[in-house]
Write an enzyme that holds these catalytic residues in place. Structure first.
Site, PDB file in Angstrom:
ATOM      1  CE  LYS A 107       4.114   3.274   7.117  1.00 27.35           C
ATOM      2  NZ  LYS A 107       3.412   4.397   6.432  1.00 27.35           N
TER       3      LYS A 107
HETATM    4  C1  LIG Z   1       2.186   4.076   5.750  1.00 29.94           C
HETATM    5  C2  LIG Z   1       1.323   5.262   5.528  1.00 29.94           C
HETATM    6  C3  LIG Z   1      -0.052   5.127   5.185  1.00 29.94           C
HETATM    7  C4  LIG Z   1      -0.690   3.780   4.925  1.00 29.94           C
HETATM    8  O1  LIG Z   1      -0.833   2.995   6.070  1.00 29.94           O
HETATM    9  P1  LIG Z   1      -1.133   1.418   5.934  1.00 29.94           P
HETATM   10  O2  LIG Z   1      -1.155   0.921   7.323  1.00 29.94           O
HETATM   11  O3  LIG Z   1      -0.024   0.847   5.110  1.00 29.94           O
HETATM   12  O4  LIG Z   1      -2.453   1.286   5.255  1.00 29.94           O
HETATM   13  C5  LIG Z   1      -0.806   6.274   5.070  1.00 29.94           C
HETATM   14  N1  LIG Z   1      -0.267   7.492   5.231  1.00 29.94           N
HETATM   15  C6  LIG Z   1       1.034   7.670   5.535  1.00 29.94           C
HETATM   16  C7  LIG Z   1       1.575   9.048   5.664  1.00 29.94           C
HETATM   17  C8  LIG Z   1       1.872   6.562   5.702  1.00 29.94           C
HETATM   18  O5  LIG Z   1       3.163   6.755   5.984  1.00 29.94           O
END
Ligand SMILES: *Cc1c(COP(=O)(O)O)cnc(C)c1O
Length: 430
Positions: A107
């Site tokens: 993210k």
């Molecule tokens: C947010 C997250 C996900 C999921 O991603 P999405 O875009 O919400 O499907 C998967 N793995 C980790 C470690 C995350 O932080």
């Protein structure tokens, strides 16, 4: 670029307003009015382009002219200062490591990009924007770090007291400056409910500009399409039929991959890999879309019962179920299967995967049973030490802490404890 609301009851708006508002006034997610495939000259030259050049060209149509090209170049360069390596496990499976950013979560890219867009839009504005975000762990750290020091933007992060890991709590509570952490006596659902109430509270929104930094925000969602291009660049000379297995929670990441495909990236197929929270897996089998309350798993960033971005995927396929099914498969795996996969990856390839990546690996294996000629890339969405307890227990070995993690340990925690929505409101208004 203009954006429309997927609830179709709000006026279309510019990229700028879509970013500042987060959600349309009719509570719909914003979606770009058009998606124009990148020109042949881009693809002809693809191998010679740097990651920043690829990213700039790929996202340009969605954010200009509200963000001028020269500014966008800087934003992209500042966002992508770390690496995105593909690691090959065997001839059929690779992993794309998305955890080399400042908080070691994928993210980071979306958070850094969004922060810089918002900072640009707000540069001459005396009215500050407040980014309000609830986190179960990883989002908060990435948002806090991405927005640190951005002028005109305050960040307020709500997290459930005692329910995030020590590392995650340090990442949220030690930065200071324009980042405030609220420690909520309650669960993640309580945090999220408070944030939702705040967005609907006229007495608050008439006094301050609130926005969200979840993947519903187009500036956090769209930059994720870069990953798929970066992986393709590293693999396409050795492999045809590249498929991606995306560990999915809110489905922002996999949906961004589909945007990359719309831009012309030759992706053969997508796999949405889920834990026990399997609303999409069930949908693709039964054609019935039935959100449910989430259940807790060891891959907790994917514990989502009603994935907010699935509606964007429906839009990309114009609600054509059969067409969606030819391009997207989905599998769901239990915690036990995930643990076994972590062990298998470690024993067979001497690679340490986190629980989310391991779910992605299992998705690859399921797909390859029927498509042995494909090359499957699973996204490693977090560094294994962010889920230290599970990882060390499963592979039975201590893990060294990377520098990004060490640098927050031992810093002084600053948080404000709240219990009710009134506490949150008082905090925001004062
Ligand atoms: C947010 C997250 C996900 C999921 O991603 P999405 O875009 O919400 O499907 C998967 N793995 C980790 C470690 C995350 O932080």
């Amino acid at each position: 670029m203009n954006y429309y609301s997927l609830n179709h009851k709000a006026p279309n708006t510019s990229f700028k307003h879509a970013v500042i508002k987060g959600l349309a006034p009719d509570k719909g997610l914003y979606f770009p009015e058009s998606i124009t495939p990148l020109p042949k000259s881009f693809w002809d030259n693809f191998d010679n382009l740097s990651y920043s050049e690829i990213a700039f060209q790929a996202i340009k149509q969605f954010v200009t002219p509200e963000i001028p090209e020269e500014v966008l170049k800087t934003i992209v360069e500042e966002t992508l200062y770390f690496d995105f390596p593909v690691v090959k496990l065997n001839d059929q499976i690779s992993t794309l490591e998305l955890f080399h950013g400042p908080t070691m979560a994928f993210k980071d890219v979306g958070a850094r990009f969004m922060a810089r867009c918002l900072g640009y839009f707000n540069k001459d504005n005396t009215n500050e924007v407040t980014v309000l975000v609830a986190t179960s762990g990883d989002t908060g750290g990435a948002v806090a770090n991405g927005f640190l020091g951005v002028k005109g933007v305050n960040v307020v992060i709500l997290y459930p007291s005692g329910k995030v890991s020590d590392i995650q709590e340090m990442q949220l509570t030690t930065l200071g400056q324009n980042i405030k952490a609220l420690e909520v006596n309650g669960t993640f659902d309580d945090c999220q409910a408070m944030v939702k109430t705040a967005f609907l509270d006229d007495t608050l929104t008439s006094k301050m500009q609130l926005t969200s930094a979840n993947s519903i925000n187009v500036a956090r969602w769209l930059p994720q399409l870069f990953y798929f291009m970066f992986a393709y660049k590293q693999l396409h000379k050795q492999h045809n039929d590249i498929v991606f297995s995306v560990p999915s929670g809110n489905f922002g990441n996999v949906c961004a991959g589909m945007m990359a495909q719309k831009l012309g990236l030759p992706i053969k197929h997508f796999i949405a890999s889920n834990n026990a929270n399997n609303v999409v897996t069930r949908y693709l089998t039964s054609k019935l879309y039935e959100p449910k309350p989430s259940v807790q798993t060891i891959s907790n960033a994917m514990d989502v019962g009603a994935p907010s971005n699935f509606i964007r995927i429906q839009e990309i396929y114009k609600n054509n179920f059969e067409e969606l099914k030819t391009n997207l498969s989905s599998y769901s795996f239990s915690d036990n299967e995930t643990r076994q996969a972590m062990l298998e990856i470690y024993n067979s390839y001497n690679y340490v995967a986190d629980p989310h990546g391991a779910v992605g690996y299992l998705g690859c294996k399921s797909h390859l049973e029927h498509h042995p000629n494909a090359h499957c890339v699973f996204l490693e969405t977090a560094h294994p030490t962010k889920f230290l307890d599970v990882v060390e227990e499963v592979i039975n070995e201590k893990q060294p802490l990377p520098e990004q993690i060490q640098s927050v340990m031992g810093k002084e925690k600053a948080s404000v404890v709240i219990s009710t929505y009134e506490d949150l409101k008082d905090f925001l208004l004062n």
